[in-house]
Design a protein around this motif. Structure first.
Motif, short mmCIF file in Angstrom:
data_model
loop_
_atom_site.label_atom_id
_atom_site.label_comp_id
_atom_site.label_asym_id
_atom_site.label_seq_id
_atom_site.Cartn_x
_atom_site.Cartn_y
_atom_site.Cartn_z
N ASP A 175 2.32 125.27 -51.82
CA ASP A 175 3.55 124.67 -52.35
C ASP A 175 3.92 123.41 -51.57
O ASP A 175 4.37 122.42 -52.14
CB ASP A 175 4.70 125.67 -52.28
CG ASP A 175 4.58 126.80 -53.30
OD1 ASP A 175 3.79 126.66 -54.25
OD2 ASP A 175 5.29 127.82 -53.13
N ARG A 176 3.75 123.46 -50.26
CA ARG A 176 4.06 122.29 -49.42
C ARG A 176 3.14 121.13 -49.76
O ARG A 176 3.57 119.98 -49.82
CB ARG A 176 3.91 122.65 -47.94
CG ARG A 176 4.76 123.80 -47.45
CD ARG A 176 6.20 123.43 -47.30
NE ARG A 176 6.97 124.51 -46.72
CZ ARG A 176 8.28 124.49 -46.57
NH1 ARG A 176 8.97 123.43 -46.96
NH2 ARG A 176 8.92 125.52 -46.04
N ILE A 177 1.87 121.43 -49.97
CA ILE A 177 0.91 120.38 -50.31
C ILE A 177 1.26 119.79 -51.68
O ILE A 177 1.22 118.56 -51.87
CB ILE A 177 -0.52 120.93 -50.29
CG1 ILE A 177 -0.90 121.37 -48.86
CG2 ILE A 177 -1.52 119.89 -50.80
CD1 ILE A 177 -2.16 122.18 -48.77
N ASP A 178 1.62 120.66 -52.63
CA ASP A 178 2.05 120.16 -53.94
C ASP A 178 3.21 119.18 -53.78
O ASP A 178 3.24 118.13 -54.43
CB ASP A 178 2.51 121.33 -54.82
CG ASP A 178 1.37 122.23 -55.26
OD1 ASP A 178 0.20 121.85 -55.09
OD2 ASP A 178 1.67 123.33 -55.78
N ALA A 179 4.16 119.52 -52.92
CA ALA A 179 5.35 118.68 -52.74
C ALA A 179 4.98 117.33 -52.13
O ALA A 179 5.55 116.29 -52.51
CB ALA A 179 6.37 119.40 -51.86
N VAL A 180 4.04 117.33 -51.20
CA VAL A 180 3.59 116.07 -50.60
C VAL A 180 2.99 115.18 -51.68
O VAL A 180 3.27 113.98 -51.76
CB VAL A 180 2.56 116.34 -49.48
CG1 VAL A 180 1.90 115.04 -49.03
CG2 VAL A 180 3.25 117.01 -48.29
N ASN A 181 2.16 115.77 -52.54
CA ASN A 181 1.56 115.00 -53.62
C ASN A 181 2.60 114.52 -54.63
O ASN A 181 2.58 113.36 -55.08
CB ASN A 181 0.50 115.85 -54.32
CG ASN A 181 -0.16 115.13 -55.48
OD1 ASN A 181 -0.07 115.57 -56.61
ND2 ASN A 181 -0.82 114.02 -55.20
N GLU A 182 3.54 115.37 -54.97
CA GLU A 182 4.57 115.00 -55.93
C GLU A 182 5.46 113.87 -55.41
O GLU A 182 6.04 113.11 -56.19
CB GLU A 182 5.41 116.22 -56.29
CG GLU A 182 4.65 117.24 -57.15
CD GLU A 182 5.31 118.59 -57.19
OE1 GLU A 182 6.42 118.73 -56.61
OE2 GLU A 182 4.74 119.52 -57.78
N ALA A 183 5.54 113.75 -54.07
CA ALA A 183 6.33 112.68 -53.47
C ALA A 183 5.57 111.35 -53.45
O ALA A 183 6.11 110.34 -53.02
CB ALA A 183 6.74 113.06 -52.06
N GLY A 184 4.30 111.35 -53.91
CA GLY A 184 3.57 110.10 -54.07
C GLY A 184 2.33 109.93 -53.21
O GLY A 184 1.64 108.91 -53.34
N THR A 185 2.03 110.89 -52.34
CA THR A 185 0.84 110.78 -51.48
C THR A 185 -0.36 111.38 -52.19
O THR A 185 -0.32 112.52 -52.64
CB THR A 185 1.06 111.52 -50.15
OG1 THR A 185 2.22 111.01 -49.50
CG2 THR A 185 -0.13 111.34 -49.23
#
Length: 234
Positions: A175-185
């Motif tokens: 979930d944390r990795i998903d959030a990093v990606n969703e933030a643009g990384t």
């Protein structure tokens, strides 16, 4: 144009060749996973991209720049960060000190960047004075990712982020990795938990014996009977 373009990569360690003619790419904002059996060369691919394994042939292009011959300290400077599977924090240093080291090439890390890391990993802000070696495995992994994000990279390389985590923490890590990606990384990840990784990513690559075997959308690879039988346990 892809953010990362790996073309016909041969790589290994000294005289040992591990990768043979490997191709892969990551578009801007994309989440890509590399899966495959043990010994397939997945981690070597990540290390070669970042300059930690010997690039023996082929080219690596990042944001239109040829980085094939750059050392890791120079790769960081073009906008790429790497989180290795093990030994990815300094256990005797505090959380705060680890985060500062993550941004070491900057004279000063902007406060908004620190806050962005805390927004993604709130536990780190609560434990700034705690030595990294006393954190749980999941918290250490969050710290490693947080330190890598201090430079606000365009691409984050993650090598087996769920390795060694208790089963109840694996979903949280994803979930944390998903959030990093969703933030643009953009994300390029090697992961042992292949089914979950393919379920969450945009695209995936299957490596075997150092070569490309399959490529496609994560959902398509999950639905491919040959991939399931050969590499995902049916």
């Amino acid at each position: 144009m892809s953010l990362l373009d790996v073309d016909s990569l041969d790589a290994g360690y000294g005289d040992l060749q591990v990768l043979f003619d490997v191709d892969l790419d990551v578009d801007d904002g994309e989440y890509v996973t590399i899966v495959g059996p043990n010994g397939a060369g997945k981690s070597t691919a990540m290390k070669a991209i970042f300059g930690l394994a010997d690039r023996q042939g082929g080219t690596i292009t990042f944001a239109g720049e040829d980085i094939t011959h750059l050392d890791p300290e120079d790769v960081i400077g073009v906008g790429m960060s790497y989180v290795p599977q093990t030994e990815n924090v300094f256990p005797s240093l505090t959380v705060e000190e680890n985060l500062r080291l993550g941004g070491y090439i900057l004279d000063e890390v902007p406060e908004e960047r620190r806050q962005a890391v805390f927004d993604r990993f709130p536990v780190l802000e609560k434990r700034l004075d705690q030595r990294a070696g006393t954190l749980s495995g999941g918290q250490q992994q969050m710290l490693a990712m947080g330190a890598a994000l201090m430079l606000d990279p365009d691409l984050l390389l993650l090598d087996e982020p769920s390795a060694g985590l208790a089963p109840d923490l694996v979903d949280e890590m994803f979930d944390r990795i998903d959030a990093v990606n969703e933030a643009g990384t953009s994300i390029l990840m090697v992961e042992q938990n292949a089914k979950e990784a393919l379920r969450r990513c945009d695209r995936g690559y299957v490596l075997a014996q150092g070569e490309n075997r399959y490529e496609g959308a994560g959902s398509d690879l999950l639905d491919d009977e040959e991939v399931r039988q050969q590499f995902l346990g049916g």
